[in-house]
Design an enzyme around this catalytic site. Structure first.
Site, short mmCIF file in Angstrom:
data_model
loop_
_atom_site.label_atom_id
_atom_site.label_comp_id
_atom_site.label_asym_id
_atom_site.label_seq_id
_atom_site.Cartn_x
_atom_site.Cartn_y
_atom_site.Cartn_z
N CYS A 8 0.83 -1.21 0.00
CA CYS A 8 0.00 0.00 0.00
C CYS A 8 0.86 1.26 0.00
O CYS A 8 2.03 1.25 0.37
CB CYS A 8 -0.92 -0.01 1.22
SG CYS A 8 -2.28 1.18 1.10
N ASP A 131 -6.04 -2.80 11.66
CA ASP A 131 -4.85 -1.95 11.74
C ASP A 131 -4.67 -1.52 13.19
O ASP A 131 -5.63 -1.54 13.98
CB ASP A 131 -5.03 -0.73 10.84
CG ASP A 131 -3.74 -0.01 10.52
OD1 ASP A 131 -2.66 -0.46 10.99
OD2 ASP A 131 -3.79 1.00 9.80
#
Length: 225
Positions: A8, A131
Protein backbone atom coordinates in the site's frame (compact mmCIF):
# COMPACT_ATOMS: atom_id res chain seq x y z
CA UNK A 1 -6.63 -19.99 -0.29
CA UNK A 2 -3.07 -18.71 -0.58
CA UNK A 3 -2.08 -15.76 1.58
CA UNK A 4 -2.61 -12.57 -0.41
CA UNK A 5 -0.16 -9.68 -0.21
CA UNK A 6 -1.05 -6.00 -0.55
CA UNK A 7 1.61 -3.31 -0.91
CA UNK A 8 0.00 0.00 0.00
CA UNK A 9 0.90 3.64 -0.39
CA UNK A 10 2.61 3.33 -3.77
CA UNK A 11 3.54 6.63 -5.39
CA UNK A 12 6.21 6.02 -8.03
CA UNK A 13 6.50 3.83 -11.13
CA UNK A 14 9.66 2.27 -9.70
CA UNK A 15 7.99 1.15 -6.46
CA UNK A 16 4.90 -0.05 -8.30
CA UNK A 17 7.01 -2.05 -10.77
CA UNK A 18 8.94 -3.63 -7.89
CA UNK A 19 5.69 -4.70 -6.21
CA UNK A 20 4.24 -6.10 -9.42
CA UNK A 21 7.43 -7.92 -10.42
CA UNK A 22 7.68 -9.49 -6.96
CA UNK A 23 4.15 -10.83 -7.27
CA UNK A 24 1.99 -8.54 -5.12
CA UNK A 25 -1.66 -9.56 -5.33
CA UNK A 26 -2.97 -6.09 -4.51
CA UNK A 27 -1.46 -2.63 -4.86
CA UNK A 28 -2.82 0.23 -2.80
CA UNK A 29 -3.03 3.94 -3.59
CA UNK A 30 -3.77 6.59 -0.97
CA UNK A 31 -6.15 9.50 -1.51
CA UNK A 32 -5.78 11.42 1.75
CA UNK A 33 -3.89 14.76 1.70
CA UNK A 34 -2.41 14.55 5.25
CA UNK A 35 -0.61 11.34 4.28
CA UNK A 36 2.92 11.41 2.82
CA UNK A 37 1.62 8.73 0.44
CA UNK A 38 -1.21 10.87 -0.99
CA UNK A 39 -1.65 10.76 -4.76
CA UNK A 40 -3.07 13.37 -7.07
CA UNK A 41 -5.58 12.27 -9.68
CA UNK A 42 -3.23 12.47 -12.67
CA UNK A 43 -0.52 10.48 -10.88
CA UNK A 44 -3.16 7.93 -9.91
CA UNK A 45 -4.33 7.67 -13.49
CA UNK A 46 -0.80 7.01 -14.77
CA UNK A 47 0.00 4.44 -12.09
CA UNK A 48 -3.36 2.75 -12.51
CA UNK A 49 -2.76 2.28 -16.21
CA UNK A 50 0.71 0.93 -15.45
CA UNK A 51 -0.76 -1.91 -13.37
CA UNK A 52 -2.30 -3.32 -16.55
CA UNK A 53 -4.22 -6.06 -14.79
CA UNK A 54 -1.19 -7.58 -13.06
CA UNK A 55 -2.67 -7.01 -9.58
CA UNK A 56 -5.87 -5.73 -8.01
CA UNK A 57 -5.91 -1.96 -7.49
CA UNK A 58 -7.15 -0.72 -4.11
CA UNK A 59 -8.05 2.93 -3.50
CA UNK A 60 -7.72 4.07 0.11
CA UNK A 61 -9.71 7.02 1.42
CA UNK A 62 -10.58 8.47 4.83
CA UNK A 63 -14.12 9.74 5.49
CA UNK A 64 -14.42 10.82 1.88
CA UNK A 65 -17.46 12.45 0.27
CA UNK A 66 -19.09 10.86 -2.76
CA UNK A 67 -17.84 13.58 -5.11
CA UNK A 68 -14.20 12.98 -4.20
CA UNK A 69 -14.69 9.22 -4.26
CA UNK A 70 -16.06 9.58 -7.76
CA UNK A 71 -13.03 11.58 -8.89
CA UNK A 72 -10.45 9.02 -7.82
CA UNK A 73 -12.58 6.09 -8.96
CA UNK A 74 -12.63 7.69 -12.39
CA UNK A 75 -8.87 8.33 -12.32
CA UNK A 76 -7.60 5.04 -10.87
CA UNK A 77 -10.39 2.66 -11.91
CA UNK A 78 -9.83 0.58 -8.76
CA UNK A 79 -10.93 -2.97 -8.19
CA UNK A 80 -11.71 -2.27 -4.53
CA UNK A 81 -12.31 0.68 -2.22
CA UNK A 82 -10.64 0.77 1.20
CA UNK A 83 -12.42 2.94 3.75
CA UNK A 84 -9.92 3.81 6.46
CA UNK A 85 -11.78 6.41 8.51
CA UNK A 86 -14.73 6.49 10.89
CA UNK A 87 -17.22 5.35 8.27
CA UNK A 88 -20.29 3.69 9.82
CA UNK A 89 -21.66 0.35 8.60
CA UNK A 90 -24.42 2.33 6.90
CA UNK A 91 -21.86 4.45 5.06
CA UNK A 92 -19.94 1.34 3.98
CA UNK A 93 -23.14 -0.13 2.56
CA UNK A 94 -23.96 3.12 0.75
CA UNK A 95 -20.50 3.39 -0.83
CA UNK A 96 -20.57 -0.24 -1.92
CA UNK A 97 -23.95 0.20 -3.57
CA UNK A 98 -23.30 3.61 -5.11
CA UNK A 99 -19.99 2.75 -6.75
CA UNK A 100 -20.61 -0.92 -7.49
CA UNK A 101 -17.22 -1.96 -6.14
CA UNK A 102 -16.12 -4.31 -3.36
CA UNK A 103 -15.36 -2.44 -0.14
CA UNK A 104 -12.77 -3.17 2.53
CA UNK A 105 -13.36 -1.49 5.90
CA UNK A 106 -10.41 -0.79 8.17
CA UNK A 107 -10.97 -1.23 11.90
CA UNK A 108 -8.43 0.16 14.39
CA UNK A 109 -7.41 -2.25 17.15
CA UNK A 110 -5.78 -1.57 20.49
CA UNK A 111 -7.75 -3.66 23.00
CA UNK A 112 -10.34 -6.43 22.96
CA UNK A 113 -13.28 -4.03 23.14
CA UNK A 114 -12.25 -2.67 19.72
CA UNK A 115 -13.43 -5.95 18.22
CA UNK A 116 -17.06 -5.33 19.18
CA UNK A 117 -18.16 -3.66 15.90
CA UNK A 118 -16.49 -6.09 13.52
CA UNK A 119 -19.54 -8.25 12.86
CA UNK A 120 -21.58 -5.15 11.96
CA UNK A 121 -18.99 -4.29 9.34
CA UNK A 122 -18.64 -7.89 8.20
CA UNK A 123 -22.33 -7.81 7.29
CA UNK A 124 -21.86 -4.97 4.81
CA UNK A 125 -18.20 -5.07 3.68
CA UNK A 126 -16.44 -7.54 1.39
CA UNK A 127 -13.24 -7.45 3.47
CA UNK A 128 -12.27 -6.28 6.94
CA UNK A 129 -8.79 -4.89 7.58
CA UNK A 130 -7.34 -4.75 11.09
CA UNK A 131 -4.85 -1.95 11.74
CA UNK A 132 -3.24 -0.61 14.89
CA UNK A 133 -5.17 2.22 16.48
CA UNK A 134 -3.38 5.51 15.88
CA UNK A 135 -2.28 7.63 18.86
CA UNK A 136 -4.71 10.41 19.73
CA UNK A 137 -2.29 13.09 18.47
CA UNK A 138 -1.78 11.40 15.08
CA UNK A 139 -2.84 13.25 11.93
CA UNK A 140 -3.73 10.10 10.01
CA UNK A 141 -5.24 6.73 10.94
CA UNK A 142 -2.72 4.35 9.36
CA UNK A 143 0.73 3.90 7.88
CA UNK A 144 2.37 4.72 11.20
CA UNK A 145 4.48 1.58 11.62
CA UNK A 146 2.69 0.61 14.83
CA UNK A 147 1.69 -2.96 15.70
CA UNK A 148 -1.01 -4.21 18.06
CA UNK A 149 -1.45 -7.36 20.14
CA UNK A 150 -2.06 -9.96 17.43
CA UNK A 151 -3.38 -12.40 20.03
CA UNK A 152 -6.59 -10.37 20.02
CA UNK A 153 -7.36 -11.90 16.61
CA UNK A 154 -6.44 -15.47 17.53
CA UNK A 155 -9.08 -17.97 16.37
CA UNK A 156 -11.19 -15.16 14.91
CA UNK A 157 -14.09 -16.30 12.75
CA UNK A 158 -15.76 -13.89 10.31
CA UNK A 159 -18.17 -14.31 7.43
CA UNK A 160 -15.82 -12.29 5.19
CA UNK A 161 -12.04 -12.52 4.70
CA UNK A 162 -9.82 -10.27 6.77
CA UNK A 163 -6.51 -8.56 6.12
CA UNK A 164 -3.85 -7.90 8.76
CA UNK A 165 -2.04 -4.56 8.79
CA UNK A 166 -0.23 -2.31 11.23
CA UNK A 167 3.55 -2.26 11.62
CA UNK A 168 4.22 -5.39 9.62
CA UNK A 169 7.62 -5.96 8.02
CA UNK A 170 9.62 -8.90 6.71
CA UNK A 171 10.99 -9.57 10.18
CA UNK A 172 7.75 -9.88 12.16
CA UNK A 173 5.43 -11.13 9.42
CA UNK A 174 5.81 -14.86 10.11
CA UNK A 175 4.83 -14.52 13.77
CA UNK A 176 1.89 -12.24 12.95
CA UNK A 177 0.51 -14.65 10.36
CA UNK A 178 0.98 -17.72 12.55
CA UNK A 179 -1.03 -16.10 15.34
CA UNK A 180 -3.83 -14.48 13.37
CA UNK A 181 -4.12 -16.66 10.24
CA UNK A 182 -5.41 -13.85 8.01
CA UNK A 183 -6.43 -14.28 4.39
CA UNK A 184 -4.21 -11.34 3.41
CA UNK A 185 -1.50 -9.04 4.76
CA UNK A 186 -0.97 -5.36 4.08
CA UNK A 187 2.21 -3.30 4.39
CA UNK A 188 3.13 0.33 3.83
CA UNK A 189 5.68 1.85 6.22
CA UNK A 190 7.33 -1.55 6.68
CA UNK A 191 8.70 -1.38 3.12
CA UNK A 192 9.86 2.24 3.24
CA UNK A 193 13.20 3.98 3.78
CA UNK A 194 11.35 7.14 4.90
CA UNK A 195 7.64 8.04 5.20
CA UNK A 196 6.17 7.83 1.72
CA UNK A 197 9.41 6.60 0.10
CA UNK A 198 9.19 2.93 -0.82
CA UNK A 199 12.28 0.72 -0.87
CA UNK A 200 12.20 -1.83 -3.70
CA UNK A 201 14.44 -4.28 -1.83
CA UNK A 202 12.15 -4.17 1.21
CA UNK A 203 9.12 -4.76 -1.01
CA UNK A 204 10.73 -7.86 -2.46
CA UNK A 205 11.81 -9.08 1.00
CA UNK A 206 8.31 -8.66 2.39
CA UNK A 207 6.68 -10.59 -0.42
CA UNK A 208 9.28 -13.35 -0.14
CA UNK A 209 8.60 -13.56 3.60
CA UNK A 210 4.86 -13.79 2.98
CA UNK A 211 5.27 -16.60 0.45
CA UNK A 212 7.61 -18.45 2.82
CA UNK A 213 5.30 -18.34 5.83
CA UNK A 214 2.33 -19.29 3.66
CA UNK A 215 4.22 -22.29 2.30
CA UNK A 216 5.30 -23.32 5.78
CA UNK A 217 1.79 -23.12 7.22
CA UNK A 218 0.22 -24.81 4.21
CA UNK A 219 2.79 -27.60 4.43
CA UNK A 220 2.02 -28.15 8.09
CA UNK A 221 -1.71 -28.17 7.40
CA UNK A 222 -1.30 -30.75 4.64
CA UNK A 223 0.96 -32.94 6.77
CA UNK A 224 -1.67 -32.93 9.52
CA UNK A 225 -4.53 -33.75 7.17
Amino acid sequence: MALLVKICGLKTPEALDAALAAGADMVGFVFFPPSPRHLGFEAARALGERVAGRAKKVALSVDCHDADLGHFVEALKPDMLQLHGTETPERVSTVRSRFGLPVMKAIPIEQRSDLSPIHLYANVADWVLFDARAPREATRPGGLGKTFDWRLLENLSLRVPFMLSGGLDSGNLAEAVRITRPQAVDVSSGVERAPGEKDSDKIREFIRAARAVDAALTGKAMSNA
